[in-house]
Enzyme design. Structure first.
Site, mmCIF file in Angstrom:
data_model
loop_
_atom_site.group_PDB
_atom_site.id
_atom_site.type_symbol
_atom_site.label_atom_id
_atom_site.label_comp_id
_atom_site.label_asym_id
_atom_site.label_seq_id
_atom_site.Cartn_x
_atom_site.Cartn_y
_atom_site.Cartn_z
ATOM 1 N N ASP A 1 -25.861 48.135 24.975
ATOM 2 C CA ASP A 1 -27.096 47.572 25.516
ATOM 3 C C ASP A 1 -28.200 48.601 25.757
ATOM 4 O O ASP A 1 -29.307 48.232 26.128
ATOM 5 C CB ASP A 1 -26.799 46.835 26.834
ATOM 6 C CG ASP A 1 -25.989 45.574 26.587
ATOM 7 O OD1 ASP A 1 -26.297 44.871 25.612
ATOM 8 O OD2 ASP A 1 -25.044 45.302 27.352
ATOM 9 N N HIS B 1 -18.578 51.381 30.730
ATOM 10 C CA HIS B 1 -17.873 50.327 30.016
ATOM 11 C C HIS B 1 -16.461 50.206 30.572
ATOM 12 O O HIS B 1 -15.874 51.195 30.980
ATOM 13 C CB HIS B 1 -17.804 50.643 28.508
ATOM 14 C CG HIS B 1 -17.552 49.424 27.700
ATOM 15 N ND1 HIS B 1 -16.281 48.958 27.463
ATOM 16 C CD2 HIS B 1 -18.403 48.553 27.112
ATOM 17 C CE1 HIS B 1 -16.381 47.844 26.754
ATOM 18 N NE2 HIS B 1 -17.650 47.576 26.530
HETATM 19 N N1 CMC Z 1 -24.319 53.427 36.531
HETATM 20 C C1 CMC Z 1 -23.908 54.130 37.600
HETATM 21 N N2 CMC Z 1 -22.646 54.120 38.034
HETATM 22 C C2 CMC Z 1 -21.770 53.369 37.355
HETATM 23 C C3 CMC Z 1 -22.139 52.615 36.231
HETATM 24 C C4 CMC Z 1 -23.470 52.665 35.833
HETATM 25 N N3 CMC Z 1 -23.883 51.964 34.784
HETATM 26 N N4 CMC Z 1 -21.066 51.961 35.756
HETATM 27 C C5 CMC Z 1 -20.055 52.278 36.570
HETATM 28 N N5 CMC Z 1 -20.466 53.129 37.519
HETATM 29 C C6 CMC Z 1 -19.671 53.723 38.564
HETATM 30 C C7 CMC Z 1 -19.517 52.747 39.722
HETATM 31 O O1 CMC Z 1 -20.529 52.870 40.680
HETATM 32 C C8 CMC Z 1 -18.160 53.116 40.261
HETATM 33 O O2 CMC Z 1 -18.287 54.288 41.035
HETATM 34 P P1 CMC Z 1 -17.450 54.462 42.398
HETATM 35 O O3 CMC Z 1 -16.012 54.399 41.976
HETATM 36 O O4 CMC Z 1 -17.906 55.783 42.912
HETATM 37 O O5 CMC Z 1 -17.843 53.299 43.243
HETATM 38 C C9 CMC Z 1 -17.372 53.504 39.011
HETATM 39 O O6 CMC Z 1 -18.350 53.924 38.059
HETATM 40 C C10 CMC Z 1 -16.562 52.351 38.424
HETATM 41 O O7 CMC Z 1 -17.436 51.223 38.279
HETATM 42 P P2 CMC Z 1 -16.929 49.742 38.132
HETATM 43 O O8 CMC Z 1 -18.093 48.824 38.337
HETATM 44 O O9 CMC Z 1 -15.722 49.506 38.980
HETATM 45 O O10 CMC Z 1 -16.471 49.734 36.624
HETATM 46 P P3 CMC Z 1 -16.225 48.471 35.735
HETATM 47 O O11 CMC Z 1 -15.254 48.829 34.702
HETATM 48 O O12 CMC Z 1 -15.915 47.293 36.585
HETATM 49 O O13 CMC Z 1 -17.696 48.246 35.152
HETATM 50 C C11 CMC Z 1 -19.516 47.852 33.808
HETATM 51 C C12 CMC Z 1 -18.036 48.198 33.830
HETATM 52 C C13 CMC Z 1 -19.968 47.745 32.373
HETATM 53 C C14 CMC Z 1 -19.724 46.506 34.518
HETATM 54 C C15 CMC Z 1 -20.324 48.944 34.543
HETATM 55 O O14 CMC Z 1 -20.162 50.184 33.894
HETATM 56 C C16 CMC Z 1 -21.792 48.600 34.701
HETATM 57 O O15 CMC Z 1 -22.163 47.909 35.657
HETATM 58 N N6 CMC Z 1 -22.659 49.060 33.770
HETATM 59 C C17 CMC Z 1 -24.066 48.694 33.811
HETATM 60 C C18 CMC Z 1 -24.269 47.325 33.197
HETATM 61 C C19 CMC Z 1 -24.117 47.353 31.707
HETATM 62 O O16 CMC Z 1 -24.663 48.212 31.028
HETATM 63 N N7 CMC Z 1 -23.381 46.376 31.179
HETATM 64 C C20 CMC Z 1 -23.142 46.251 29.743
HETATM 65 C C21 CMC Z 1 -21.719 46.508 29.429
HETATM 66 S S1 CMC Z 1 -21.335 46.800 27.711
HETATM 67 C C22 CMC Z 1 -21.892 45.521 26.748
HETATM 68 C C23 CMC Z 1 -21.855 44.176 27.318
HETATM 69 O O17 CMC Z 1 -20.826 43.724 27.835
HETATM 70 O O18 CMC Z 1 -22.880 43.500 27.260
#
Ligand code: CMC
Length: 385
Positions: free
Chosen positions: A322, A271
């Site tokens: 989710d 998140h």
């Molecule tokens: N699984 C594996 N690795 C992850 C995940 C994940 N779900 N989320 C983040 N990371 C890792 C990512 O690979 C990165 O690693 P590195 O720095 O080594 O490259 C690091 O954590 C930071 O990731 P980011 O994408 O820059 O983080 P963000 O704050 O932009 O992303 C997020 C937030 C929610 C988009 C992301 O955690 C994600 O893609 N989660 C999976 C999709 C998901 O479940 N979305 C629902 C979010 S909550 C409710 C909603 O909004 O609907």
């Protein structure tokens, strides 16, 4: 400046994805990402889940305070009235024209846009008119989503039942049968938990639209389009697709370790704001587990629990809203591609609260980009390229 050049503007440094950037004040929702707390208008969502109903939470979000008994009765009645829930017959006819493969999220996006054309307040952006439109849309969207589910399966849409609350009526319109008390309660709690979440991507999109002084329906269409993506609301659907691929709880650990080794992204985790567990996930896990037991399918929650345990130990990453919601919806027999529209049936109320707040103290939302392209490109005539 003597040469007529503009004074240099103070530009703030770039923050990719606007991470931690405060773009506005708001009185609607507060998230403490370190303590794992979520408040709507100051009330802890845990208390709202325990004591409140979705209808009451909607009143709270829109009016900024809990209603009196009389106010709540009027509000509940308005949300349940057939006049507000019913779709214009032309919108129902329009639904029948779409190819059956059209996804429920596409139908929702298009349907909300179409409903604007039939709304008596469509051109009125006053607070009173926006509240009336918000109420109608909140009442109509479940009818739209349920009608498409029936139509695409070759069945006749079920008319709304004004004696059922929003949660119970939606499940009734999907199946034609009154839901079990546990299913209706679970759905109501899921609606409470999804109603608002500060400046998440879809709410921000809705506010950007409202900030141009555009209308509620346009802002909600922006919100729906933004919610659809797998990094946001679309994640609940992706979680269920993953669970269906894994199938067997005994295979979950190896499956997820392989995905992590391949640097894959695990849906339902991580998140932008929470650094600890998402406070909504525990409620959805409990309800998904209870419902799973009731219908004799405990494997979904077992698979998700195994994934959650690996994600916590290997990545220090926790379930977000989710992860478990889909397991609860699946236990109610709801199609996987309806999960994200269901998210929208609830979040429309938060989007509307934000549109009201944006319109109440508006300033156009218009950030800058840091330009990294060329600055002295010389035009080459087409004939010379
Ligand atoms: N699984 C594996 N690795 C992850 C995940 C994940 N779900 N989320 C983040 N990371 C890792 C990512 O690979 C990165 O690693 P590195 O720095 O080594 O490259 C690091 O954590 C930071 O990731 P980011 O994408 O820059 O983080 P963000 O704050 O932009 O992303 C997020 C937030 C929610 C988009 C992301 O955690 C994600 O893609 N989660 C999976 C999709 C998901 O479940 N979305 C629902 C979010 S909550 C409710 C909603 O909004 O609907």
């Amino acid at each position: 400046m003597t040469n007529g050049a503009a004074a240099p503007q103070q530009i703030h440094p770039l923050k990719a994805g606007l991470e931690d950037v405060i773009v506005s004040t708001s009185e609607i929702c507060f998230i403490d990402g370190h303590k794992g707390r979520l408040l709507y208008r100051g009330y802890d969502v845990d208390d709202l889940v325990e004591h409140s109903t979705f209808e009451e939470v909607v009143y709270l979000l829109w009016h900024g305070r809990l209603p009196s008994r009389k106010e709540l009765d009027v509000h509940v009645k308005a949300l349940a009235s057939t006049a507000n829930r019913r779709l214009p017959s032309k919108v129902l006819s329009m639904l029948k024209l779409f190819p059956k493969k059209t996804t429920p999220m596409e139908i929702l996006r298009t349907g909300v846009s179409a409903l604007s054309a039939f709304d008596p307040d469509s051109n009125d952006n006053s607070r009173e008119a926006t509240l009336r439109k918000a109420l109608r849309l909140t009442a109509q969207m479940p009818t739209l989503v349920a009608a498409w589910e029936r139509i695409r399966k070759g069945k006749a849409p079920v008319s709304p039942n004004p004696r059922l609350n929003l949660a119970g009526n939606f499940l009734y319109m999907l199946t034609g049968k009154k839901p079990t008390p546990l299913a209706a309660k679970t759905f109501d709690v899921a609606l409470i938990l999804h109603a608002d979440h500060e400046f998440n991507a879809s709410t921000f999109a809705a506010r950007v639209t409202a900030g141009t002084l555009s209308d509620l329906h346009s802002a909600i269409v922006s919100g729906i389009g933004t919610l659809k993506g797998p990094l946001h609301g679309g994640a609940n659907e992706q979680v269920m697709l993953m669970v269906e691929k894994i199938k067997d709880p005994a295979k979950a650990e190896a499956w997820i370790r392989k995905l992590l080794a391949e640097r894959g992204r695990v849906m339902g985790f991580g998140h932008r704001v929470y650094r600890v567990a998402d406070p909504r996930a525990k409620h959805l896990r409990r309800l998904a587990s209870e419902l799973g037991e009731q219908v004799g399918n405990t494997s979904y929650v077992k698979i998700l629990d195994t994934i959650a345990s690996v994600m916590s130990s290997e990545k220090h990453m926790f379930a977000n809203v989710d992860l478990y919601s889909g397991a609860a919806y699946a236990a109610m027999g709801i199609s996987t591609d309806q999960f994200t529209p269901i998210f929208a049936l609830s979040r429309v109320t938060g989007w509307a609260a934000h549109v009201l707040e944006q319109h109440g103290n508006n300033r156009l939302i218009r950030p800058r980009s840091e330009y990294t392209g060329p600055t002295d490109a010389k035009y080459v005539p087409l004939s010379e390229r």
